[in-house]
Design an enzyme around this catalytic site. Structure first.
Site, PDB file in Angstrom:
ATOM      1  N   SER A 243     -12.848 -19.212 -22.678  1.00 24.49           N
ATOM      2  CA  SER A 243     -12.081 -20.431 -22.893  1.00 24.49           C
ATOM      3  C   SER A 243     -10.743 -20.365 -22.143  1.00 24.49           C
ATOM      4  CB  SER A 243     -11.898 -20.618 -24.406  1.00 24.49           C
ATOM      5  OG  SER A 243     -11.507 -21.915 -24.723  1.00 24.49           O
ATOM      6  N   ASP A 470     -20.752 -28.042 -23.108  1.00 19.50           N
ATOM      7  CA  ASP A 470     -19.583 -27.423 -23.727  1.00 19.50           C
ATOM      8  C   ASP A 470     -18.569 -28.512 -24.078  1.00 19.50           C
ATOM      9  OD1 ASP A 470     -17.028 -26.075 -24.117  1.00 19.50           O
ATOM     10  OD2 ASP A 470     -17.926 -24.318 -23.181  1.00 19.50           O
ATOM     11  N   HIS A 498     -19.498 -23.980 -27.273  1.00 21.12           N
ATOM     12  CA  HIS A 498     -18.387 -23.562 -26.427  1.00 21.12           C
ATOM     13  C   HIS A 498     -18.534 -22.090 -26.071  1.00 21.12           C
ATOM     14  CE1 HIS A 498     -14.520 -23.294 -24.660  1.00 21.12           C
ATOM     15  NE2 HIS A 498     -13.879 -22.775 -25.688  1.00 21.12           N
TER      16      HIS A 498
END
Length: 529
Positions: A243, A470, A498
């Site tokens: 991320s 995502d 994600h």
């Protein structure tokens, strides 16, 4: 009220519930290989192109930084069996190092277990910005076994985060009030109340952490990583970032391309985008995730959003939020389930499809007047424990984002003008995401970062991983970052949620583990399901 541009791994959300609203920091959705960072968003807005490219730092270490690079860490056992902890010194301001202002950054490691020869150190970061890398390490280090056997697993809480000179802003009671502010204002009075909440939050951060706020940028955190690399005795950095951790890793590669070892960037961001585009892209990303959830939900007879169509589920979800705006649901405690808390709870479940059955149950309960379940999901997102104590993630997050990039919007008038594009990107979440994107407008320090491409010319092969549905880091960002980095290979996961590594795909895990263990990148264009 969820903090704008927050990214985290799905595992972090699920772990917190024991089982975003919008999130990120910078980021182009141009296809891999295109020279331009420009293009259009899924919502149809023109995408600004970043003209600048992040320039590498000199290869030699300046003399005034040598004491940091030459320091020795004093390791001691801590927490879970097999873990060691230490404190590393870093300058508050790399431009003006001053031992009297040094930061103390928390570091943890779990040494390679064998069998097989030790390869080196593998540094990890879970994203946020504001996520504790040390907490993530304690969850991550037990697996994968083959990687754990050959690497010392290492984590450092970035500056301003958790154990590393944490940014502080509000009391727990104040934070409770802040999270409940109406984030879809219907009147001038409600708009003023929301703007005042952002001002009060920023003022609280300035009064409690004013000296630190100008120095929590991603570039400074990446420079801290290079100090740690040297202190650990590694010639090159081996790294897995998820991320926002991909932006941190890519930034490191841009600053120190010759020091890049094996680097995995999972759930990739695009540093070439301004804050407004990032938030608009992410709004569309969460809309894609919610549509996937709705498509699954309506297959079940007990779906609280009906069984007709995803469009009907959208309408029912929007109507439910509107009802809560007027009449919050009971939760068995003083805090009621407001529209803003319910929205955050639903968003939290979008990070991982394994949370969808739980979300169905909690939505059904909330529609029946019991908001406890959705409040639990919201609390997990905000990292609020049952005693009402918040972690510092929601303080570190805007502190990093607001210094990395200029605010998406400077005032309510700009938000109102952008509402049509955000509603188009997501009929369910668009309005709340747009208002959340104003949270940096009243920040007490000016941003020091700008949009830029990251090419990292001369770096060793880098593996960029993107998930097609995502919510928090849209797949187009992974394609864009892979197109910018001169040595990148894109690995695609066709699925939901994600990030992709360690989430159940043998294809993804095998490809990444092989790369970490012997340096072999997957074939160009490799896709996993």
């Amino acid at each position: 009220m969820a903090t704008s541009r927050l990214l985290r791994t799905s595992a972090a959300v699920l772990a917190a519930t024991a089982l975003l609203i919008s999130g990120c920091s910078s980021g182009s959705s141009s296809p891999a290989g295109e020279a331009s960072a420009g293009g259009t968003t899924e919502a149809g807005a023109q995408r600004p192109a970043a003209d600048a490219t992040l320039a590498p730092l000199p290869s030699s270490t300046p003399g005034n930084l040598r004491p940091y690079y030459d320091q020795k860490l004093s390791w001691h056992p801590c927490g879970v069996s097999g873990f060691e902890c230490a404190t590393m010194k870093a300058p508050l301001d790399y431009a003006k190092p001053d031992a009297g202002n040094d930061l103390k950054l928390a570091v943890a490691r779990k040494k390679a277990t064998g069998p097989g020869s030790r390869i080196g150190s593998l540094m990890v970061n879970p994203g946020g910005p504001g996520g504790s890398a040390i907490d993530y390490l304690r969850q991550y280090a037990p697996q994968p076994a083959a990687v754990r056997a050959r690497y010392d697993m290492v984590a450092m809480d970035p500056r301003g985060v958790a154990r590393s000179a944490p940014v502080e802003c509000l009391s727990n009671k104040q934070m409770d009030s802040y999270t409940q502010i109406d984030q879809t204002p219907d009147s001038p009075a409600e708009t003023t109340k929301l703007a005042n909440a952002y001002r009060a939050f920023a003022k609280g951060c300035a009064s409690r952490s004013g000296k630190l706020l100008p120095h929590v940028s991603t570039i400074e955190a990446a420079r801290d990583m290079d100090v740690l690399r040297a202190v650990l005795g590694d010639a090159k950095l081996t790294y897995v970032g998820a991320s926002y951790g991909t932006f941190l890793g890519a930034t490191y590669a841009g600053l120190y391309p010759s020091r890049v070892g094996r680097m995995v960037l999972d759930g990739a961001m695009n540093p070439a985008l301004d804050a407004r585009t990032v938030n608009l892209d992410q709004t569309a990303g969460f809309n894609t995730a919610f549509t996937a959830f709705a498509a699954d939900c309506i297959k079940h007879k007990d779906c609280p959003l009906g069984t007709k169509s995803t469009a009907d589920a959208d309408r029912q979800m929007s109507a439910f939020f509107k009802k809560l705006d007027a009449h919050p649901a009971a939760t068995g405690q003083a805090r009621k389930l407001t529209e803003s808390l319910a929205t955050t709870g639903v968003i939290a479940a979008m990070y991982d499809q394994r949370a969808w059955p739980v979300l169905r149950e909690y939505l059904a309960q909330a529609k029946g007047g019991d908001g406890r379940g959705l409040l639990t999901l919201s609390d997990s997102y905000y990292e609020r424990d049952p005693n009402g104590t918040y972690s510092n993630q929601m303080y570190a997050n805007p502190a990093v984002n607001c210094v990395d990039l200029a605010s998406a919007f400077r005032n309510p008038d700009q938000v109102r003008a952008a509402l049509p594009s955000f509603r188009k990107a997501s009929p369910v979440f668009g309005e709340s995401f747009a208002w959340a994107a104003m949270n940096c407008a009243y920040w007490p320090v000016k941003p020091t970062g700008t949009t830029h491409r990251i090419e990292a010319k001369g770096a060793a092969p880098i593996l960029v991983v993107g998930t097609t549905r995502d919510p928090a880091t849209p797949y187009t960002w992974a394609k864009a970052l892979a197109g910018q980095l001169s040595s990148a290979t894109l690995l695609t996961y066709e699925g939901d949620g994600h990030t992709a590594y360690g989430r159940g795909s043998d294809c993804i895990d095998t490809a990444i583990n092989t790369y970490l263990l012997d340096g072999t990148v997957p074939p160009k264009g490799k896709r996993c399901k």
